[in-house]
Design a protein around this motif. Structure first.
Motif, PDB file in Angstrom:
ATOM      1  N   GLY A 152      23.674  19.189  31.489  1.00  0.00           N
ATOM      2  CA  GLY A 152      23.398  18.572  30.191  1.00  0.00           C
ATOM      3  C   GLY A 152      22.366  19.362  29.409  1.00  0.00           C
ATOM      4  N   ARG A 174      20.248  20.053  39.355  1.00  0.00           N
ATOM      5  CA  ARG A 174      21.236  19.150  39.948  1.00  0.00           C
ATOM      6  C   ARG A 174      21.321  19.208  41.462  1.00  0.00           C
ATOM      7  NH1 ARG A 174      21.868  15.303  36.828  1.00  0.00           N
ATOM      8  NH2 ARG A 174      23.958  14.864  37.534  1.00  0.00           N
ATOM      9  N   LYS A 198      31.991  12.440  26.341  1.00  0.00           N
ATOM     10  CA  LYS A 198      32.556  13.508  25.519  1.00  0.00           C
ATOM     11  C   LYS A 198      34.073  13.501  25.707  1.00  0.00           C
ATOM     12  CE  LYS A 198      28.681  16.734  26.078  1.00  0.00           C
ATOM     13  NZ  LYS A 198      27.914  16.099  27.161  1.00  0.00           N
ATOM     14  N   LYS A 215      26.759   8.491  31.191  1.00  0.00           N
ATOM     15  CA  LYS A 215      25.884   7.624  31.980  1.00  0.00           C
ATOM     16  C   LYS A 215      24.993   6.766  31.092  1.00  0.00           C
ATOM     17  CE  LYS A 215      25.802  11.055  35.620  1.00  0.00           C
ATOM     18  NZ  LYS A 215      25.051  12.133  36.234  1.00  0.00           N
ATOM     19  N   ASP A 219      26.460  11.848  28.069  1.00  0.00           N
ATOM     20  CA  ASP A 219      26.794  12.324  29.413  1.00  0.00           C
ATOM     21  C   ASP A 219      27.644  11.348  30.219  1.00  0.00           C
ATOM     22  OD1 ASP A 219      24.966  10.324  29.902  1.00  0.00           O
ATOM     23  OD2 ASP A 219      23.526  11.601  30.945  1.00  0.00           O
ATOM     24  N   ARG A 279      33.900  18.446  24.738  1.00  0.00           N
ATOM     25  CA  ARG A 279      33.551  19.410  25.788  1.00  0.00           C
ATOM     26  C   ARG A 279      33.879  20.837  25.344  1.00  0.00           C
ATOM     27  NH1 ARG A 279      35.259  15.017  28.754  1.00  0.00           N
ATOM     28  NH2 ARG A 279      37.413  15.753  28.878  1.00  0.00           N
ATOM     29  N   ASN A 298      26.973  22.983  31.036  1.00  0.00           N
ATOM     30  CA  ASN A 298      26.784  21.856  30.110  1.00  0.00           C
ATOM     31  C   ASN A 298      27.148  20.532  30.764  1.00  0.00           C
ATOM     32  OD1 ASN A 298      25.816  23.351  27.943  1.00  0.00           O
ATOM     33  ND2 ASN A 298      27.844  23.723  27.128  1.00  0.00           N
ATOM     34  N   ASP A 299      28.270  20.503  31.476  1.00  0.00           N
ATOM     35  CA  ASP A 299      28.696  19.263  32.113  1.00  0.00           C
ATOM     36  C   ASP A 299      27.779  18.869  33.264  1.00  0.00           C
ATOM     37  OD1 ASP A 299      30.787  19.105  30.343  1.00  0.00           O
ATOM     38  OD2 ASP A 299      32.336  19.717  31.780  1.00  0.00           O
TER      39      ASP A 299
END
Length: 191
Positions: free
Chosen positions: A138, A172, A9, A38, A36, A14, A134-135
């Motif tokens: 996700g 996370r 992003k 990744k 993301d 973002r 969000n970061d």
């Protein structure tokens, strides 16, 4: 676009996630959530197939500046356009000169000790919490982010923090909760 390209992003993307930009629309927003940093373009294309064409949505996000190819040796945003009608990508002539200056400023506030972080106005604080969710989480954190966005007062936001921590813990782990408590919570208004 090369299918092995990692996509990230941009700052614009973002920000759009944090403020739920209406110009994105539901399909583009859902696709943007999947980006993301990744996953490569092939993985995102597969994940976005259920949205009605992952590759086409990625091209739209790229063309509108919501996402960019990840550059491990430089800034996270490159000003390139996707191929259209056989024309080559637009060269990023002015971007390299302009892009390094803005990213140089944000690391200083981030590096500041948490105790030095100013308390933000409620609207900015709410946006900061949503962006962190969000970061960090996700698509898995989408429901929690929506609950935070529905807060109307600082008191409501404070009351929701245990649920935010629980969601971050589930998605996370403890390190993310600790980072949230150190970086974000000190900036939140108390009343």
């Amino acid at each position: 676009m090369d299918k092995n390209t990692l996509l990230v992003k941009t700052d614009k993307g973002r920000d759009a996630m944090a403020r739920r930009a209406p110009e994105l629309g539901p399909r583009l927003r859902s696709m943007l959530i999947l980006v993301d940093g990744k996953r490569n373009a092939a993985e995102l294309d597969t994940l976005g197939a259920g949205l009605g064409g992952g590759a086409a949505l990625l091209e739209q996000l790229l063309a509108q500046g919501w996402i960019a190819p990840h550059d491990p040796n430089g800034p996270s945003f490159q000003n390139t356009a996707p191929l259209a009608d056989g024309q080559p990508p637009v060269a990023p002539a002015p971007a390299p000169a302009e892009v390094p200056t803005p990213p140089a400023a944000p690391p200083a506030p981030v590096a500041a000790p948490p105790s030095a972080a100013p308390v933000l106005p409620f609207v900015d604080a709410r946006r900061l919490v949503v962006r962190f969710i969000n970061d960090a989480a996700g698509p898995m954190g989408e429901l929690t982010a929506i609950k935070v966005e529905s807060c109307k007062t600082a008191s409501e936001l404070q009351a929701l923090l245990p649920r935010v921590r629980e969601a971050l813990q589930n998605y996370r782990g403890a390190a993310t909760v600790q980072r949230f408590d150190q970086e974000i919570v000190p900036q939140l208004p108390r009343h």
